[in-house]
Design a protein around this motif. Structure first.
Motif, mmCIF file in Angstrom:
data_model
loop_
_atom_site.group_PDB
_atom_site.id
_atom_site.type_symbol
_atom_site.label_atom_id
_atom_site.label_comp_id
_atom_site.label_asym_id
_atom_site.label_seq_id
_atom_site.Cartn_x
_atom_site.Cartn_y
_atom_site.Cartn_z
ATOM 1 N N THR A 1 0.837 -1.202 0.000
ATOM 2 C CA THR A 1 0.000 0.000 0.000
ATOM 3 C C THR A 1 0.868 1.246 0.000
ATOM 4 O OG1 THR A 1 -1.736 1.231 1.174
ATOM 5 C CG2 THR A 1 -0.154 0.087 2.548
ATOM 6 N N LYS A 2 0.301 2.333 -0.530
ATOM 7 C CA LYS A 2 0.961 3.644 -0.430
ATOM 8 C C LYS A 2 0.140 4.592 0.439
ATOM 9 C CE LYS A 2 3.494 3.430 -4.777
ATOM 10 N NZ LYS A 2 3.818 4.090 -6.044
ATOM 11 N N ASN B 1 -9.548 -5.990 -6.546
ATOM 12 C CA ASN B 1 -8.469 -4.996 -6.429
ATOM 13 C C ASN B 1 -7.408 -5.421 -5.418
ATOM 14 O OD1 ASN B 1 -9.400 -3.251 -8.391
ATOM 15 N ND2 ASN B 1 -10.651 -2.066 -6.958
ATOM 16 N N ALA B 2 -7.835 -6.035 -4.316
ATOM 17 C CA ALA B 2 -6.861 -6.499 -3.318
ATOM 18 C C ALA B 2 -5.959 -7.556 -3.955
ATOM 19 C CB ALA B 2 -7.579 -7.063 -2.100
ATOM 20 N N ARG B 3 -6.574 -8.463 -4.719
ATOM 21 C CA ARG B 3 -5.790 -9.512 -5.383
ATOM 22 C C ARG B 3 -4.793 -8.901 -6.379
ATOM 23 N NH1 ARG B 3 -6.481 -14.865 -6.398
ATOM 24 N NH2 ARG B 3 -8.596 -14.911 -5.557
ATOM 25 N N LEU B 4 -5.258 -7.936 -7.190
ATOM 26 C CA LEU B 4 -4.379 -7.295 -8.180
ATOM 27 C C LEU B 4 -3.153 -6.686 -7.510
ATOM 28 C CD1 LEU B 4 -6.927 -5.329 -10.443
ATOM 29 C CD2 LEU B 4 -5.385 -7.164 -11.187
ATOM 30 N N LYS B 5 -3.403 -5.925 -6.420
ATOM 31 C CA LYS B 5 -2.307 -5.219 -5.742
ATOM 32 C C LYS B 5 -1.336 -6.213 -5.120
ATOM 33 C CE LYS B 5 -5.279 -2.255 -3.581
ATOM 34 N NZ LYS B 5 -5.761 -1.092 -2.778
ATOM 35 N N ALA B 6 -1.871 -7.239 -4.434
ATOM 36 C CA ALA B 6 -0.994 -8.174 -3.710
ATOM 37 C C ALA B 6 -0.176 -9.014 -4.683
ATOM 38 C CB ALA B 6 -1.824 -9.066 -2.790
ATOM 39 N N GLU B 7 -0.833 -9.535 -5.726
ATOM 40 C CA GLU B 7 -0.119 -10.453 -6.620
ATOM 41 C C GLU B 7 0.946 -9.708 -7.431
ATOM 42 O OE1 GLU B 7 -3.136 -12.786 -8.688
ATOM 43 O OE2 GLU B 7 -3.579 -13.925 -6.846
ATOM 44 N N GLU B 8 0.638 -8.493 -7.885
ATOM 45 C CA GLU B 8 1.646 -7.756 -8.667
ATOM 46 C C GLU B 8 2.892 -7.483 -7.823
ATOM 47 O OE1 GLU B 8 0.288 -4.644 -11.312
ATOM 48 O OE2 GLU B 8 2.217 -3.605 -11.173
ATOM 49 N N ILE B 9 2.685 -7.065 -6.582
ATOM 50 C CA ILE B 9 3.830 -6.707 -5.729
ATOM 51 C C ILE B 9 4.585 -7.964 -5.262
ATOM 52 C CG2 ILE B 9 4.502 -5.555 -3.567
ATOM 53 C CD1 ILE B 9 3.595 -3.650 -5.884
#
Ligand SMILES: O=c1[nH]c(=O)c2ncn([C@@H]3O[C@H](COP(=O)(O)OP(=O)(O)OP(=O)(O)O)[C@@H](O)[C@H]3O)c2[nH]1
Ligand SMILES: [Mg+2]
Length: 196
Positions: A7-8, A49-57
């Protein structure tokens, strides 16, 4: 032990630092990482959206990570701002403008129709493994004006159910007992081994 939160959002980071400290876990976030990418939130649900953020990072840094997608869901306006909570009044993510937009839209809505909830979806992503997703809710209603200075986001206009206080009038200890984020994190407590 240390965990990376994808997160930012500085408000989220403070709450995770506080809650993880009780488990003896240190927190870092994308605010500490130089040139961390801005993950595009193209999903239509908090979970997507949670999945997108977690998996990319997780894939980028080859580490287990937790992401948080959260927001305010207001019944009288069809569930808005929902997944658009951060950018409701524009891409600059201005908390004051976001609250003003909600207060304006809710101006003529009577008290008993002002019900709302905060939702927090947490995703734990690990490179090459299945992502785990949990969700927590906090019920309340929308006030007619801003009150209180703690917390972040929409806290000054969110009246906590069963009290006459906004979320922004609670201490951090109080918010982190009852919040959507605390409830979601509690569901992950038995699964902390996934992170280390
Ligand atoms: O009053 C609030 N108390 C809370 O406890 C809370 N939790 C979330 N929110 C709102 O919902 C958006 C999340 O959007 P969001 O999940 O996309 O996060 P974000 O874009 O700010 O950061 P990132 O984690 O994506 O980097 C935030 O910006 C806030 O406006 C909250 N408001
Ligand atoms: Mg975001």
């Amino acid at each position: 032990m240390k965990v990376l939160i994808a997160t930012k959002n500085a408000g989220k980071v403070k709450e995770f630092e506080f809650m993880f400290a009780e488990m003896g876990v240190e927190v870092s976030s994308l605010l500490d990482v130089e040139d961390a990418p801005e993950v595009e939130e193209t999903g239509t649900t908090f979970a997507e959206n949670a999945r997108l953020k977690a998996e990319e990072i997780a894939n980028l840094y080859n580490l287990p990570v937790i992401s948080d997608d959260s927001g305010l869901v207001i019944d009288a306006i069809g569930g808005r701002p929902g997944v658009f909570s951060a950018r409701y009044a524009g891409i600059e993510k201005d908390d004051d403008k976001n609250m003003d937009k909600v207060l304006d839209e809710m101006r003529s809505v009577p008290e008993h129709e002002r019900t709302a909830r905060f939702v927090c979806t947490l995703a734990v992503a690990r490179p090459g493994k299945a992502t785990v997703i949990v969700e927590g809710h906090c019920e309340g209603s929308i006030a007619y004006k801003k009150t209180g200075s703690h917390g972040f986001g929409y806290d000054p206009i969110f009246l906590v159910q069963g009290t006459s206080n906004t979320m922004a009038e609670l201490t951090k200890e109080e918010k982190n007992q009852i919040s959507h984020r605390a409830k979601a994190l509690a569901k992950l407590k038995d699964q902390m081994h996934l992170l280390f």
